[in-house]
Design a protein around this motif. Structure first.
Motif, PDB file in Angstrom:
ATOM      1  N   THR A  12      21.642  -2.873  10.540  1.00 43.85           N
ATOM      2  CA  THR A  12      21.287  -3.834   9.493  1.00 43.85           C
ATOM      3  C   THR A  12      20.560  -3.090   8.380  1.00 43.85           C
ATOM      4  O   THR A  12      20.134  -1.935   8.550  1.00 43.85           O
ATOM      5  CB  THR A  12      20.361  -4.947  10.022  1.00 43.85           C
ATOM      6  OG1 THR A  12      19.073  -4.383  10.292  1.00 43.85           O
ATOM      7  CG2 THR A  12      20.931  -5.611  11.273  1.00 43.85           C
ATOM      8  N   MET A  13      20.357  -3.764   7.279  1.00 45.77           N
ATOM      9  CA  MET A  13      19.639  -3.147   6.161  1.00 45.77           C
ATOM     10  C   MET A  13      18.193  -2.825   6.542  1.00 45.77           C
ATOM     11  O   MET A  13      17.579  -1.948   5.955  1.00 45.77           O
ATOM     12  CB  MET A  13      19.702  -4.033   4.923  1.00 45.77           C
ATOM     13  CG  MET A  13      21.102  -4.150   4.324  1.00 45.77           C
ATOM     14  SD  MET A  13      21.794  -2.589   3.765  1.00 45.77           S
ATOM     15  CE  MET A  13      21.143  -2.551   2.078  1.00 45.77           C
ATOM     16  N   ALA A  14      17.655  -3.506   7.549  1.00 43.29           N
ATOM     17  CA  ALA A  14      16.303  -3.193   8.020  1.00 43.29           C
ATOM     18  C   ALA A  14      16.246  -1.811   8.670  1.00 43.29           C
ATOM     19  O   ALA A  14      15.159  -1.247   8.820  1.00 43.29           O
ATOM     20  CB  ALA A  14      15.829  -4.263   8.997  1.00 43.29           C
ATOM     21  N   ASP A  15      17.404  -1.260   9.037  1.00 51.05           N
ATOM     22  CA  ASP A  15      17.463   0.065   9.646  1.00 51.05           C
ATOM     23  C   ASP A  15      17.545   1.194   8.618  1.00 51.05           C
ATOM     24  O   ASP A  15      17.495   2.369   8.981  1.00 51.05           O
ATOM     25  CB  ASP A  15      18.665   0.156  10.592  1.00 51.05           C
ATOM     26  CG  ASP A  15      18.570  -0.840  11.740  1.00 51.05           C
ATOM     27  OD1 ASP A  15      17.495  -0.919  12.361  1.00 51.05           O
ATOM     28  OD2 ASP A  15      19.574  -1.535  12.000  1.00 51.05           O
ATOM     29  N   VAL A  16      17.688   0.845   7.334  1.00 51.61           N
ATOM     30  CA  VAL A  16      17.751   1.858   6.278  1.00 51.61           C
ATOM     31  C   VAL A  16      16.363   2.473   6.133  1.00 51.61           C
ATOM     32  O   VAL A  16      15.379   1.763   5.929  1.00 51.61           O
ATOM     33  CB  VAL A  16      18.229   1.242   4.942  1.00 51.61           C
ATOM     34  CG1 VAL A  16      18.170   2.271   3.817  1.00 51.61           C
ATOM     35  CG2 VAL A  16      19.643   0.682   5.084  1.00 51.61           C
ATOM     36  N   VAL A  17      16.294   3.798   6.253  1.00 53.61           N
ATOM     37  CA  VAL A  17      14.998   4.478   6.189  1.00 53.61           C
ATOM     38  C   VAL A  17      14.788   5.259   4.891  1.00 53.61           C
ATOM     39  O   VAL A  17      13.663   5.596   4.548  1.00 53.61           O
ATOM     40  CB  VAL A  17      14.778   5.417   7.398  1.00 53.61           C
ATOM     41  CG1 VAL A  17      14.684   4.602   8.684  1.00 53.61           C
ATOM     42  CG2 VAL A  17      15.849   6.480   7.496  1.00 53.61           C
ATOM     43  N   LYS A  18      15.873   5.534   4.146  1.00 51.62           N
ATOM     44  CA  LYS A  18      15.744   6.298   2.899  1.00 51.62           C
ATOM     45  C   LYS A  18      16.898   5.952   1.989  1.00 51.62           C
ATOM     46  O   LYS A  18      18.045   5.861   2.424  1.00 51.62           O
ATOM     47  CB  LYS A  18      15.774   7.810   3.216  1.00 51.62           C
ATOM     48  CG  LYS A  18      15.832   8.734   2.005  1.00 51.62           C
ATOM     49  CD  LYS A  18      14.530   8.750   1.234  1.00 51.62           C
ATOM     50  CE  LYS A  18      14.435   9.870   0.221  1.00 51.62           C
ATOM     51  NZ  LYS A  18      14.977   9.572  -1.086  1.00 51.62           N
ATOM     52  N   ILE A  19      16.586   5.729   0.716  1.00 49.08           N
ATOM     53  CA  ILE A  19      17.630   5.572  -0.297  1.00 49.08           C
ATOM     54  C   ILE A  19      17.313   6.506  -1.464  1.00 49.08           C
ATOM     55  O   ILE A  19      16.152   6.792  -1.752  1.00 49.08           O
ATOM     56  CB  ILE A  19      17.787   4.114  -0.798  1.00 49.08           C
ATOM     57  CG1 ILE A  19      16.477   3.568  -1.362  1.00 49.08           C
ATOM     58  CG2 ILE A  19      18.335   3.217   0.299  1.00 49.08           C
ATOM     59  CD1 ILE A  19      16.605   2.190  -1.998  1.00 49.08           C
ATOM     60  N   THR A  20      18.369   6.957  -2.091  1.00 48.87           N
ATOM     61  CA  THR A  20      18.242   7.750  -3.315  1.00 48.87           C
ATOM     62  C   THR A  20      19.114   7.093  -4.359  1.00 48.87           C
ATOM     63  O   THR A  20      20.296   6.838  -4.121  1.00 48.87           O
ATOM     64  CB  THR A  20      18.678   9.207  -3.090  1.00 48.87           C
ATOM     65  OG1 THR A  20      17.904   9.764  -2.032  1.00 48.87           O
ATOM     66  CG2 THR A  20      18.473  10.033  -4.355  1.00 48.87           C
ATOM     67  N   CYS A  21      18.515   6.807  -5.504  1.00 45.18           N
ATOM     68  CA  CYS A  21      19.215   6.136  -6.599  1.00 45.18           C
ATOM     69  C   CYS A  21      19.361   7.108  -7.767  1.00 45.18           C
ATOM     70  O   CYS A  21      18.431   7.847  -8.102  1.00 45.18           O
ATOM     71  CB  CYS A  21      18.411   4.913  -7.037  1.00 45.18           C
ATOM     72  SG  CYS A  21      19.064   4.131  -8.535  1.00 45.18           S
ATOM     73  N   PHE A  22      20.516   7.066  -8.393  1.00 40.15           N
ATOM     74  CA  PHE A  22      20.782   7.835  -9.599  1.00 40.15           C
ATOM     75  C   PHE A  22      21.061   6.833 -10.717  1.00 40.15           C
ATOM     76  O   PHE A  22      21.955   6.003 -10.593  1.00 40.15           O
ATOM     77  CB  PHE A  22      21.991   8.750  -9.390  1.00 40.15           C
ATOM     78  CG  PHE A  22      21.823   9.668  -8.213  1.00 40.15           C
ATOM     79  CD1 PHE A  22      21.201  10.898  -8.361  1.00 40.15           C
ATOM     80  CD2 PHE A  22      22.256   9.284  -6.952  1.00 40.15           C
ATOM     81  CE1 PHE A  22      21.027  11.736  -7.272  1.00 40.15           C
ATOM     82  CE2 PHE A  22      22.083  10.113  -5.858  1.00 40.15           C
ATOM     83  CZ  PHE A  22      21.469  11.347  -6.019  1.00 40.15           C
ATOM     84  N   LEU A  23      20.261   6.877 -11.777  1.00 34.61           N
ATOM     85  CA  LEU A  23      20.409   5.989 -12.930  1.00 34.61           C
ATOM     86  C   LEU A  23      20.739   6.798 -14.168  1.00 34.61           C
ATOM     87  O   LEU A  23      20.192   7.890 -14.360  1.00 34.61           O
ATOM     88  CB  LEU A  23      19.105   5.225 -13.207  1.00 34.61           C
ATOM     89  CG  LEU A  23      18.732   4.070 -12.301  1.00 34.61           C
ATOM     90  CD1 LEU A  23      17.352   3.541 -12.672  1.00 34.61           C
ATOM     91  CD2 LEU A  23      19.765   2.964 -12.370  1.00 34.61           C
ATOM     92  N   THR A  24      21.586   6.236 -15.029  1.00 34.20           N
ATOM     93  CA  THR A  24      21.950   6.950 -16.256  1.00 34.20           C
ATOM     94  C   THR A  24      21.040   6.604 -17.425  1.00 34.20           C
ATOM     95  O   THR A  24      21.097   7.266 -18.457  1.00 34.20           O
ATOM     96  CB  THR A  24      23.408   6.645 -16.651  1.00 34.20           C
ATOM     97  OG1 THR A  24      23.554   5.241 -16.860  1.00 34.20           O
ATOM     98  CG2 THR A  24      24.380   7.122 -15.572  1.00 34.20           C
ATOM     99  N   ASP A  25      20.196   5.570 -17.276  1.00 32.70           N
ATOM    100  CA  ASP A  25      19.317   5.151 -18.372  1.00 32.70           C
ATOM    101  C   ASP A  25      18.011   4.627 -17.780  1.00 32.70           C
ATOM    102  O   ASP A  25      18.021   3.666 -17.008  1.00 32.70           O
ATOM    103  CB  ASP A  25      19.998   4.060 -19.199  1.00 32.70           C
ATOM    104  CG  ASP A  25      19.237   3.663 -20.454  1.00 32.70           C
ATOM    105  OD1 ASP A  25      18.019   3.942 -20.552  1.00 32.70           O
ATOM    106  OD2 ASP A  25      19.863   3.050 -21.332  1.00 32.70           O
ATOM    107  N   VAL A  26      16.900   5.236 -18.148  1.00 30.75           N
ATOM    108  CA  VAL A  26      15.603   4.827 -17.619  1.00 30.75           C
ATOM    109  C   VAL A  26      15.300   3.359 -17.942  1.00 30.75           C
ATOM    110  O   VAL A  26      14.599   2.689 -17.190  1.00 30.75           O
ATOM    111  CB  VAL A  26      14.481   5.770 -18.107  1.00 30.75           C
ATOM    112  CG1 VAL A  26      14.198   5.571 -19.590  1.00 30.75           C
ATOM    113  CG2 VAL A  26      13.223   5.606 -17.286  1.00 30.75           C
ATOM    114  N   ALA A  27      15.876   2.836 -19.013  1.00 32.96           N
ATOM    115  CA  ALA A  27      15.665   1.430 -19.377  1.00 32.96           C
ATOM    116  C   ALA A  27      16.251   0.480 -18.330  1.00 32.96           C
ATOM    117  O   ALA A  27      15.860  -0.684 -18.264  1.00 32.96           O
ATOM    118  CB  ALA A  27      16.272   1.139 -20.752  1.00 32.96           C
TER     119      ALA A  27
END
Length: 129
Positions: A69-84
């Motif tokens: 389940t999503m409760a088992d997610v321990v780490k995510i990394t996000c890449f965004l193209t615009d800080v806004a």
């Protein structure tokens, strides 16, 4: 070496270039996901919140296909193209993980693989429950 088990959610065509997820031992490594539905259609062109919602839905499908389940997610990394776009992404992340959120990193990048993609997220899941 631990066995590598590819995880492909129902309704998603296998891709010879990558696996949506790879389970190794007690961990599931979820590939970077963008704002495309299972048919490859872009969701929310120009709308980071809509794309972020689709990204999280894609991750959820992979995680659940592995039996977690999503409760088992321990780490995510996000890449965004615009800080806004960070507030829109952050809102969806908070809704997706309302309690005990995973460790998280957000990286600003010049571009993703296609210019219409605004956000990409990858995840690590602890399958030991």
């Amino acid at each position: 070496m631990a066995e590598r088990k590819p995880i492909v959610p129902p309704g998603v065509a296998p891709n010879p270039a990558l696996s949506p997820g790879i389970q190794v031992g007690d961990f599931l490594f979820v590939s970077g996901n963008v704002g495309q539905d299972q048919n490859g259609n872009l969701v929310g062109e120009g709308d980071c919140e809509a794309q972020s919602r689709q990204v999280m839905a894609n991750i959820r499908a992979i995680v659940e296909a592995a039996g977690a389940t999503m409760a088992d997610v321990v780490k995510i990394t996000c890449f965004l193209t615009d800080v806004a776009d960070y507030p829109a992404y952050s809102k969806v992340r908070a809704e997706t993980f309302p309690s005990s959120p995973p460790a998280s990193s957000t990286v600003m990048v010049v571009a993703l693989v296609r210019p219409e993609f605004l956000v990409e997220v990858e995840a690590i899941v602890n399958m030991s429950g």
